[in-house]
Design an enzyme around this catalytic site. Structure first.
Site, PDB file in Angstrom:
ATOM      1  N   HIS A   1       0.937  -1.316   0.268  1.00 46.69           N
ATOM      2  CA  HIS A   1      -0.051   0.052  -0.023  1.00 46.69           C
ATOM      3  C   HIS A   1       0.360   1.358   0.037  1.00 46.69           C
ATOM      4  O   HIS A   1       2.033   1.278   0.551  1.00 46.69           O
ATOM      5  CB  HIS A   1      -0.898   0.611   0.803  1.00 46.69           C
ATOM      6  CG  HIS A   1      -0.309  -0.051   2.307  1.00 46.69           C
ATOM      7  ND1 HIS A   1       0.299  -1.241   2.844  1.00 46.69           N
ATOM      8  CD2 HIS A   1       0.070   0.685   3.679  1.00 46.69           C
ATOM      9  CE1 HIS A   1       0.591  -1.591   3.766  1.00 46.69           C
ATOM     10  NE2 HIS A   1       0.189  -0.156   5.100  1.00 46.69           N
TER      11      HIS A   1
ATOM     12  N   HIS B   1       0.654   5.229   0.990  1.00 46.19           N
ATOM     13  CA  HIS B   1       0.240   5.782   2.411  1.00 46.19           C
ATOM     14  C   HIS B   1       0.580   8.078   1.427  1.00 46.19           C
ATOM     15  O   HIS B   1       1.518   7.870   0.881  1.00 46.19           O
ATOM     16  CB  HIS B   1       1.102   6.592   3.268  1.00 46.19           C
ATOM     17  CG  HIS B   1       1.008   5.057   4.000  1.00 46.19           C
ATOM     18  ND1 HIS B   1      -0.404   5.451   4.987  1.00 46.19           N
ATOM     19  CD2 HIS B   1       1.840   3.990   4.657  1.00 46.19           C
ATOM     20  CE1 HIS B   1       0.026   4.164   5.960  1.00 46.19           C
ATOM     21  NE2 HIS B   1       1.108   3.227   5.265  1.00 46.19           N
TER      22      HIS B   1
HETATM   23  P1  5GP Z   1       1.839   0.520   7.544  1.00 47.90           P
HETATM   24  O1  5GP Z   1       2.395   0.602   9.134  1.00 47.90           O
HETATM   25  O2  5GP Z   1       1.093  -1.556   7.390  1.00 47.90           O
HETATM   26  O3  5GP Z   1       2.124   0.889   6.211  1.00 47.90           O
HETATM   27  O4  5GP Z   1      -0.040   0.907   7.329  1.00 47.90           O
HETATM   28  C1  5GP Z   1      -1.571   0.226   7.370  1.00 47.90           C
HETATM   29  C2  5GP Z   1      -2.262   1.421   7.788  1.00 47.90           C
HETATM   30  O5  5GP Z   1      -3.620   0.904   7.438  1.00 47.90           O
HETATM   31  C3  5GP Z   1      -2.515   2.013   8.752  1.00 47.90           C
HETATM   32  O6  5GP Z   1      -1.781   3.585   9.046  1.00 47.90           O
HETATM   33  C4  5GP Z   1      -3.639   1.883   9.448  1.00 47.90           C
HETATM   34  O7  5GP Z   1      -4.328   3.159  10.090  1.00 47.90           O
HETATM   35  C5  5GP Z   1      -4.250   1.453   8.145  1.00 47.90           C
HETATM   36  N1  5GP Z   1      -5.364   0.721   8.609  1.00 47.90           N
HETATM   37  C6  5GP Z   1      -5.463  -0.775   9.451  1.00 47.90           C
HETATM   38  N2  5GP Z   1      -6.733  -0.967   9.585  1.00 47.90           N
HETATM   39  C7  5GP Z   1      -7.938  -0.605   8.541  1.00 47.90           C
HETATM   40  C8  5GP Z   1      -8.447  -0.713   8.087  1.00 47.90           C
HETATM   41  O8  5GP Z   1      -9.562  -1.614   9.039  1.00 47.90           O
HETATM   42  N3  5GP Z   1      -9.990   0.062   7.824  1.00 47.90           N
HETATM   43  C9  5GP Z   1      -8.627   1.641   7.226  1.00 47.90           C
HETATM   44  N4  5GP Z   1      -9.182   2.298   6.183  1.00 47.90           N
HETATM   45  N5  5GP Z   1      -7.073   1.770   6.983  1.00 47.90           N
HETATM   46  C10 5GP Z   1      -6.488   0.769   7.786  1.00 47.90           C
END
Ligand code: 5GP
Length: 116
Positions: A102, A104
């Site tokens: 993903h 951001h």
């Molecule tokens: P990472 O930490 O893997 O780079 O980012 C994962 C992101 O997914 C985090 O910013 C977190 O807030 C977001 N996230 C986790 N669970 C959910 C969800 O159920 N729905 C949405 N819209 N975002 C989520």
């Protein structure tokens, strides 16, 4: 957690709701549930890739489409001129918590650099 059953797999399958910003044949963009900036959108490919480190040559198209969608979302949300940051967290030290690639998109305030 099963590799095909991350939270983003479930969002893509419609099992979990999301606040959608944009969708096309190849990508989905939706608001992050815990925003770290006034604008915080996640862009994912519809074909699963775990992260940048595990991407293969055959994933080049999906990776490019994620970036194209990010640029489109920036225009859609009116932050293309003020600017934004694109982040791909990768692996434990990179802060990746969801094993589904993903991007951001963070915007709406000046973002510090380095991120700390
Ligand atoms: P990472 O930490 O893997 O780079 O980012 C994962 C992101 O997914 C985090 O910013 C977190 O807030 C977001 N996230 C986790 N669970 C959910 C969800 O159920 N729905 C949405 N819209 N975002 C989520």
């Amino acid at each position: 957690m099963n590799a095909q059953n991350t939270i983003f797999d479930r969002i893509l399958r419609g099992e979990i709701p999301c606040k959608k910003v944009f969708e096309d044949e190849h990508t989905l963009a939706f608001y992050d549930i815990a925003p770290q900036a006034p604008v915080h959108v996640l862009i994912i490919p519809k074909t699963r890739i775990v992260n940048v480190a595990s991407a293969e040559a055959g994933h080049t198209d999906q990776l490019g489409r994620v970036l194209q969608t990010a640029a489109h979302v920036g225009r859609l949300l009116g932050v293309a001129d003020s600017g934004y940051r694109l982040v791909f967290n990768n692996g434990p030290d990179g802060g990746q918590s969801v094993d589904y690639l993903h991007c951001h998109l963070l915007a709406g305030r000046p973002l510090a650099w380095p991120p700390g």
